[in-house]
Design an enzyme around this catalytic site. Structure first.
Site, PDB file in Angstrom:
ATOM      1  N   HIS A 166       0.772  -1.207  -0.041  1.00  0.00           N
ATOM      2  CA  HIS A 166      -0.116   0.073  -0.162  1.00  0.00           C
ATOM      3  C   HIS A 166       0.935   1.165   0.166  1.00  0.00           C
ATOM      4  O   HIS A 166       0.563   2.155  -0.889  1.00  0.00           O
ATOM      5  CB  HIS A 166      -0.967  -0.066   1.202  1.00  0.00           C
ATOM      6  CG  HIS A 166      -1.648   1.289   1.463  1.00  0.00           C
ATOM      7  ND1 HIS A 166      -3.066   1.424   1.101  1.00  0.00           N
ATOM      8  CD2 HIS A 166      -1.374   2.356   1.950  1.00  0.00           C
ATOM      9  CE1 HIS A 166      -3.698   2.486   1.444  1.00  0.00           C
ATOM     10  NE2 HIS A 166      -2.520   3.255   1.769  1.00  0.00           N
ATOM     11  N   GLU A 167       1.889   1.143   0.794  1.00  0.00           N
ATOM     12  CA  GLU A 167       2.646   2.604   0.891  1.00  0.00           C
ATOM     13  C   GLU A 167       3.609   2.637  -0.211  1.00  0.00           C
ATOM     14  O   GLU A 167       4.141   3.600  -0.688  1.00  0.00           O
ATOM     15  CB  GLU A 167       3.411   2.460   2.280  1.00  0.00           C
ATOM     16  CG  GLU A 167       2.870   2.327   3.598  1.00  0.00           C
ATOM     17  CD  GLU A 167       1.909   3.473   3.686  1.00  0.00           C
ATOM     18  OE1 GLU A 167       2.091   4.496   3.123  1.00  0.00           O
ATOM     19  OE2 GLU A 167       0.904   3.354   4.247  1.00  0.00           O
ATOM     20  N   HIS A 170       1.786   4.036  -3.034  1.00  0.00           N
ATOM     21  CA  HIS A 170       1.895   5.850  -2.718  1.00  0.00           C
ATOM     22  C   HIS A 170       3.075   6.290  -3.346  1.00  0.00           C
ATOM     23  O   HIS A 170       3.107   7.400  -3.973  1.00  0.00           O
ATOM     24  CB  HIS A 170       1.797   6.136  -1.334  1.00  0.00           C
ATOM     25  CG  HIS A 170       0.556   6.151  -0.643  1.00  0.00           C
ATOM     26  ND1 HIS A 170      -0.707   6.692  -1.295  1.00  0.00           N
ATOM     27  CD2 HIS A 170       0.108   5.546   0.451  1.00  0.00           C
ATOM     28  CE1 HIS A 170      -1.667   6.471  -0.480  1.00  0.00           C
ATOM     29  NE2 HIS A 170      -1.392   5.915   0.623  1.00  0.00           N
ATOM     30  N   GLU A 253      -6.208   6.797  -1.183  1.00  0.00           N
ATOM     31  CA  GLU A 253      -6.228   5.941  -0.349  1.00  0.00           C
ATOM     32  C   GLU A 253      -6.749   4.505  -0.972  1.00  0.00           C
ATOM     33  O   GLU A 253      -6.474   3.504  -0.892  1.00  0.00           O
ATOM     34  CB  GLU A 253      -6.888   5.941   1.263  1.00  0.00           C
ATOM     35  CG  GLU A 253      -6.208   6.918   2.198  1.00  0.00           C
ATOM     36  CD  GLU A 253      -4.794   6.480   2.167  1.00  0.00           C
ATOM     37  OE1 GLU A 253      -4.393   5.280   2.629  1.00  0.00           O
ATOM     38  OE2 GLU A 253      -3.791   7.319   2.388  1.00  0.00           O
TER      39      GLU A 253
END
Length: 372
Positions: A166-167, A170, A253
């Protein structure tokens, strides 16, 4: 506006939303400059000057002075570019984490990066029992992923890998860069609001408010109305910048959750990680302006509606189920995820394309080109 009808169009819709919201900062900057022009002209004209006359002078000032405002904003960005990471580390309490200290996390992150041929960002640790994580940095070589100590203890390898993915998404999508820029830009409006509305005497004893001795001379005509309008514009610009910053974080998100599912091929792990994080994300001492970076808001009492920094966990999980074929789970800390499947929500959902394409390659047909 910006509707989404599948995983690929969902990602594209979020990109359009983000670009649309960030563009709003340019409009707010011009509004901020106009409000200052109104204040300066209102304090400079002769007593009794009509509001229309002051307004037209301010419009002319904006036409001639907008390059100066853009240059000033550029200087602000240059300072933030040089020192942003030190400020972020200081605000969050994140410290560098070596491979020797935590080979498990490094191995999980390294495998994800190797699978996509991207550089490995630095890892940091936040000494907190909370379950949370964030990514930061403006360019390659500066990117960092920070995780809390509680996250490393309570999540399984699959769940921790999903959070790291997930990060990493980003970072891959320049979300970390975009959020840093958005926070810096919004800081301009917060600073000016403090300077003007709260009447801080900074710098060097100056603040753009009318001195008390001028009350009698400026109380007539359109000057008072012009100053009032300027203060309203400044207040609205600050409020709008905060709302834009909130919305920017929320839309990103969803995209990062989809990227995690694409990287790990395991949306269930992302869902179970979110369920664990949901009730244990709070970091009471975390500054409010850093809340946007985290995978889930670290605030003790997160905002809701327009003032929420993140979409609800239920909404994020619903998107993973609908667009990535995930399964919702009920988990508690220290326990394995439940194998219960919501068949009615899972039916018909499929994460991987059926035509052999890579998960995030451009779709064929009306949603993209088939050319390579």
């Amino acid at each position: 506006m910006f509707k989404a009808y599948g995983l690929y169009s969902y990602i594209r819709a979020n990109e359009l939303r983000s670009a649309f919201l960030l563009a709003g900062f340019v409009v707010l900057l011009l509004a901020l400059m106009f409000s200052f022009a109104l204040i300066v002209e209102a304090m400079s004209v002769h007593p009794g000057a009509p509001f229309r006359y002051i307004f037209m002078l301010a419009v002319d000032d904006l036409k001639r002075g907008w390059p100066i405002g853009v240059i000033a904003a550029g200087v602000w960005f240059a300072i933030a570019y040089l020192f942003h990471q030190k400020m972020i580390d200081f605000a969050t309490g994140a410290a560098n984490l070596s491979r020797a200290e935590s080979p498990r996390i490094y191995n999980l992150l390294e495998n994800l990066c190797i699978s996509r041929g991207v550089p490995i960002p630095a890892l940091q640790i936040i000494e907190s029992d909370a379950l949370n994580a964030y990514a930061s940095g403006l360019k390659e070589g500066q990117y960092k992923i920070a995780v809390t100590r509680g996250l490393t203890r309570e999540l399984t390898d699959a769940e921790l890998e999903a959070v790291l993915a997930h990060e990493l998404t980003h970072i891959r999508n320049r979300d970390a860069q975009l959020l840093v820029i958005a926070v810096i830009f919004a800081g301009i409006f917060a600073f000016v609001a403090d300077l003007t509305i709260r009447r801080w005497d900074f710098p060097f004893g100056f603040s753009p408010h009318r001195p008390e001795r001028d009350n009698g001379r400026r109380g007539n005509g359109g000057a008072a109305l012009a100053i009032l309008l300027a203060l309203v514009i400044i207040a609205l610009s600050w409020g709008a910048s905060v709302l834009i910053r909130f919305a920017l974080s929320r839309s990103r998100e969803y995209l990062a959750d989809a990227g995690s599912a694409e990287l790990t091929k395991n949306p269930d792990a992302m869902i179970s990680a979110l369920r664990k994080i949901e009730a244990h994300a709070a970091i009471p001492a975390m500054p409010s302006r850093m809340q946007y970076f985290f995978i889930e808001s670290p605030a003790l009492h997160p905002g809701s509606g327009w003032f929420a920094t993140h979409p609800s966990v239920d909404a994020r999980i619903a998107a993973l189920i609908e667009f990535a074929g995930g399964r919702d789970t009920s988990v508690e800390l220290g326990q394995a995820p439940s194998e219960t499947i919501d068949a009615s929500r899972q039916a018909g959902a499929s994460f991987l394309p059926k035509d052999g394409r890579a998960p995030l390659s451009p779709p064929r047909g009306p949603w993209g080109s088939a050319r390579r």
